[in-house]
Design an enzyme around this catalytic site. Structure first.
Site, PDB file in Angstrom:
ATOM      1  N   ARG B   7      81.173  -8.690 -62.043  1.00 48.03           N
ATOM      2  CA  ARG B   7      82.432  -9.254 -61.528  1.00 48.03           C
ATOM      3  C   ARG B   7      82.561 -10.720 -61.927  1.00 48.03           C
ATOM      4  O   ARG B   7      83.658 -11.226 -62.173  1.00 48.03           O
ATOM      5  CB  ARG B   7      82.553  -9.070 -60.010  1.00 48.03           C
ATOM      6  CG  ARG B   7      81.509  -9.799 -59.214  1.00 48.03           C
ATOM      7  CD  ARG B   7      81.716  -9.619 -57.696  1.00 48.03           C
ATOM      8  NE  ARG B   7      80.505 -10.002 -56.988  1.00 48.03           N
ATOM      9  CZ  ARG B   7      80.482 -10.533 -55.775  1.00 48.03           C
ATOM     10  NH1 ARG B   7      81.594 -10.721 -55.122  1.00 48.03           N
ATOM     11  NH2 ARG B   7      79.348 -10.858 -55.197  1.00 48.03           N
ATOM     12  N   GLU B  55      97.271  -3.095 -51.232  1.00 47.02           N
ATOM     13  CA  GLU B  55      96.861  -2.623 -52.554  1.00 47.02           C
ATOM     14  C   GLU B  55      97.892  -1.720 -53.229  1.00 47.02           C
ATOM     15  O   GLU B  55      98.065  -1.767 -54.450  1.00 47.02           O
ATOM     16  CB  GLU B  55      95.520  -1.884 -52.452  1.00 47.02           C
ATOM     17  CG  GLU B  55      94.336  -2.777 -52.090  1.00 47.02           C
ATOM     18  CD  GLU B  55      94.213  -3.060 -50.604  1.00 47.02           C
ATOM     19  OE1 GLU B  55      94.977  -2.460 -49.819  1.00 47.02           O
ATOM     20  OE2 GLU B  55      93.366  -3.882 -50.223  1.00 47.02           O
ATOM     21  N   PHE B  80      89.154   0.595 -52.962  1.00 47.18           N
ATOM     22  CA  PHE B  80      90.602   0.469 -52.776  1.00 47.18           C
ATOM     23  C   PHE B  80      91.339   0.724 -54.096  1.00 47.18           C
ATOM     24  O   PHE B  80      92.414   1.316 -54.120  1.00 47.18           O
ATOM     25  CB  PHE B  80      90.959  -0.913 -52.229  1.00 47.18           C
ATOM     26  CG  PHE B  80      90.034  -1.371 -51.126  1.00 47.18           C
ATOM     27  CD1 PHE B  80      89.723  -0.517 -50.075  1.00 47.18           C
ATOM     28  CD2 PHE B  80      89.457  -2.630 -51.157  1.00 47.18           C
ATOM     29  CE1 PHE B  80      88.864  -0.917 -49.065  1.00 47.18           C
ATOM     30  CE2 PHE B  80      88.591  -3.038 -50.150  1.00 47.18           C
ATOM     31  CZ  PHE B  80      88.286  -2.185 -49.106  1.00 47.18           C
ATOM     32  N   HIS B 106      82.418  -4.039 -56.918  1.00 46.41           N
ATOM     33  CA  HIS B 106      81.780  -3.256 -55.859  1.00 46.41           C
ATOM     34  C   HIS B 106      81.672  -1.780 -56.223  1.00 46.41           C
ATOM     35  O   HIS B 106      81.945  -0.893 -55.414  1.00 46.41           O
ATOM     36  CB  HIS B 106      82.494  -3.453 -54.519  1.00 46.41           C
ATOM     37  CG  HIS B 106      82.293  -4.837 -53.948  1.00 46.41           C
ATOM     38  ND1 HIS B 106      82.383  -5.978 -54.713  1.00 46.41           N
ATOM     39  CD2 HIS B 106      82.004  -5.255 -52.696  1.00 46.41           C
ATOM     40  CE1 HIS B 106      82.160  -7.028 -53.958  1.00 46.41           C
ATOM     41  NE2 HIS B 106      81.919  -6.629 -52.731  1.00 46.41           N
ATOM     42  N   ASP B 114      76.939  -3.968 -47.722  1.00 52.51           N
ATOM     43  CA  ASP B 114      78.241  -3.709 -47.098  1.00 52.51           C
ATOM     44  C   ASP B 114      78.347  -2.299 -46.525  1.00 52.51           C
ATOM     45  O   ASP B 114      79.183  -2.029 -45.671  1.00 52.51           O
ATOM     46  CB  ASP B 114      79.377  -3.920 -48.112  1.00 52.51           C
ATOM     47  CG  ASP B 114      79.559  -5.384 -48.466  1.00 52.51           C
ATOM     48  OD1 ASP B 114      79.217  -6.228 -47.631  1.00 52.51           O
ATOM     49  OD2 ASP B 114      80.043  -5.668 -49.579  1.00 52.51           O
ATOM     50  N   ARG B 164      78.826  -5.590 -57.770  1.00 52.26           N
ATOM     51  CA  ARG B 164      78.875  -6.700 -56.823  1.00 52.26           C
ATOM     52  C   ARG B 164      77.655  -7.588 -57.028  1.00 52.26           C
ATOM     53  O   ARG B 164      77.736  -8.798 -57.073  1.00 52.26           O
ATOM     54  CB  ARG B 164      78.880  -6.195 -55.380  1.00 52.26           C
ATOM     55  CG  ARG B 164      78.983  -7.329 -54.380  1.00 52.26           C
ATOM     56  CD  ARG B 164      78.326  -7.018 -53.039  1.00 52.26           C
ATOM     57  NE  ARG B 164      78.394  -8.185 -52.185  1.00 52.26           N
ATOM     58  CZ  ARG B 164      77.539  -9.209 -52.249  1.00 52.26           C
ATOM     59  NH1 ARG B 164      76.556  -9.192 -53.125  1.00 52.26           N
ATOM     60  NH2 ARG B 164      77.673 -10.253 -51.455  1.00 52.26           N
TER      61      ARG B 164
END
Lengths: 274, 308
Positions: B7, B55, B80, B106, B114, B164
């Site tokens: 990322r 989103e 998402f 992610h 998470d 991530r």
């Protein structure tokens, strides 16, 4: 003004005849919401929008997104009548190999600015276009036609808040407030409450009009031009199935085609004017 | 370990690309800091749109921008980006043939702590099912930058998935990448390991162990899942006749399934799939999760030995 209005009213009758003809020929489709949209769509394409049917991709053209994509017979009709494609193509609606899909396909139909059909998506696309046009210093505007039932979709309100944040006064949502959705009257399926108040609360400038009174539609279009820093919602109060007595305000005409007798009767009524 | 998350590669390279390409827009969904797009938003505020926690709208805004010839990048987490906005991307971007990029962090178990709500384990399968979509997961920082450049140069919707957590540096700056063409990292004759994304690093560890035991392994980084590199799969199959796929994704419908689609049409070959075995993950350190769910290098080694 009188002539201008009269001329548009006549065009709207042509539109309604074309709508019914193509749906009858297809044997399926959505007459109710197509007929409720016929007058403001006529006013847009014959009077308000900056368009060139011989150049559908004109950079400076105003854009039109039929977010209530199931009402595509109204869009196909106006595009056919304006000469975007050969009029006889209306007889191919929903048939194999046709450019006229059951819901609008921007890659198949000249003049369709956005693919649509899944309710709730069109206003976001309009927001993207409006932001991009402003970035390009392009004065074109984006008109998005929404069903009143369609604004039950949460994505509409996500788009609404974004349009207000970016002060998109080049974006105009037309809410086709005909009070009927697929399963019945909106008041019974999912009451919409104060539609004008909702859009105002989201930061939009709201103009209400009689969606079948051509003079009032033109008045609304004129009024929207004075809005400076807000997106505009035109709340068009309409009648589903408008123009055909037995279809008007009858929920079952949302998504069925008229049979031979019904079609003949409807055309006969339209010949007498509405 | 010397490394960086992919990322971060996205956040870094997009600033460079935007300097040369005025069509680039980034659409954030309130996680710009995490997506590493803050640098872009500061340098190109007029081309940065933050729609907030919305989103579905982000996807539609991107489609609208793409109708004007812009290259919009929707930036969010893979959960998402592949599910909350799925139908919007499917209909308003893929069906409409619009040049929308969905770049998501992610991926897989990489948002380890998470927990399952933020671990995307279905996204490869979801997006590779949609016509017109290209699906990519780079393995490390430099390959991610290179593949983002390729994705931007390509006309059409692309789904790209980032890590991530930091991954070791592997490729050098300047290494060429082509979308749809897997990279042979090592040639071998006994069996082939096809991995992608973060799992390339587990595969590399497994290969070192297997080679020490005189098992000759061919290792492929299959960064593009769709279109899958059919020619390369058939070529390696003709050599080793045995394939193990390794992915940070449900074993259903991801890289392994994409490879199996090709193997199924071949007269020869057997294969095994390593991935998350049709279950949700949980919170915990990344490598502990890989070990617990039988996705780490030791699992690759043991499956390889069974196959030989």
């Amino acid at each position: 003004m009188e002539n201008r209005v009269k001329n548009l009213e006549e065009k709207a009758i042509d539109l309604r005849k074309t709508i019914l003809t193509m749906i009858h020929e297809a044997g399926s489709g959505h007459p109710g919401g197509s007929l409720s949209a016929a007058d403001y769509v006529t006013a847009l394409y014959y009077d308000e929008m900056n368009i060139d049917p011989s150049n559908p991709k004109l950079r400076e053209r105003d854009r039109f997104i039929l977010s209530k994509g199931h009402a595509c017979p109204v869009l196909y009709s106006v595009l056919a009548l304006k000469g975007y494609f050969d009029y006889d193509k209306i007889y191919t609606l929903r048939k194999l190999g046709s450019i006229l899909q059951g819901h609008p396909d921007m890659n198949k139909v000249p003049g369709v600015d956005m693919t649509s059909g899944s309710l709730g998506q069109g206003l976001s696309c309009g927001v993207g276009m409006a932001i991009g046009l402003k970035y390009d210093n392009n004065a074109a505007r984006v008109f998005v036609a929404l069903g009143d039932g369609e604004i039950q979709e949460g994505q509409i309100w996500e788009a609404a808040e974004t349009a207000a944040k970016y002060k998109l006064n080049n974006l105009i949502a037309i809410v086709d407030n005909n009070g009927i959705q697929n399963d019945g009257f909106t008041k019974d399926i999912m009451p919409l409450g104060n539609i004008a108040g909702k859009w105002q609360a989201f930061g939009w400038f709201v103009i209400e009009c009689d969606g079948h009174d051509m003079k009032d539609i033109l008045r609304a279009f004129n009024e929207m031009k004075s809005v400076k820093e807000q997106p505009v919602c035109i709340l068009a109060n309409t009648v589903k199935g408008k123009g055909v007595s037995f279809m008007a305000n009858v929920p079952s005409w949302h998504g069925v085609a008229p049979n031979k007798e019904e079609f003949a009767k409807a055309i006969e009524e339209l010949k007498g004017g509405i | 370990m010397s490394g960086e998350s992919t990322r971060q590669a996205f956040g870094d390279v997009i600033i460079d690309i935007a300097a040369e390409n005025e069509k680039i827009f980034v659409i954030d969904c309130d996680i710009g800091k995490s997506m590493k797009t803050v640098g872009f938003s500061q340098k190109y505020p007029e081309r940065h749109i933050n729609v907030g926690i919305a989103e579905q709208n982000a996807a539609g805004v991107a489609a609208g921008l793409a109708t004007l010839g812009k290259i919009p990048i929707v930036s969010t987490y893979a959960v998402f980006g592949s599910m909350r906005m799925l139908e919007q991307i499917r209909t308003s971007a893929c069906y409409a043939e619009l040049n929308v990029k969905v770049f998501c962090s992610h991926g897989g178990l990489t948002p380890a702590n998470d927990g399952p709500t933020h671990q995307a384990i279905e996204d490869f399968g979801i997006y590779r099912t949609i016509p017109n979509m290209t699906v990519i997961m780079p393995a490390d920082y430099e390959s991610c930058k290179a593949l983002i450049k390729e994705a931007i140069n390509m006309d059409g919707p692309v789904y790209m998935r980032f890590t991530r957590d930091a991954m070791p540096f592997y490729y050098s700056n300047g290494e060429p990448f082509e979308i749809g063409k897997g990279k042979v990292l090592k040639e071998g004759t006994d069996l082939t390991i096809i991995a992608n994304g973060d799992m390339v690093h587990e595969a590399l560890k497994a290969v070192a162990i297997l080679e020490a035991e005189n098992i000759s392994v061919e290792l492929i980084d299959m960064h593009t899942i769709k279109p899958i590199d059919e020619a390369l799969i058939l070529k390696t199959l003709s050599k080793t006749k045995k394939i193990i796929t390794v992915e940070d994704h449900n074993v259903i419908n991801g890289l392994g399934s994409a490879v199996a689609d090709i193997v199924a049409q071949s007269p020869i070959g057997i294969m095994r799939k390593i991935g998350l075995n049709d279950r949700f993950g949980e919170s915990g350190p990344y490598h502990d999760l890989l070990k617990k769910f039988k996705m780490d290098f030791s699992e690759i080694v043991s499956v390889a030995k069974e196959l030989i």
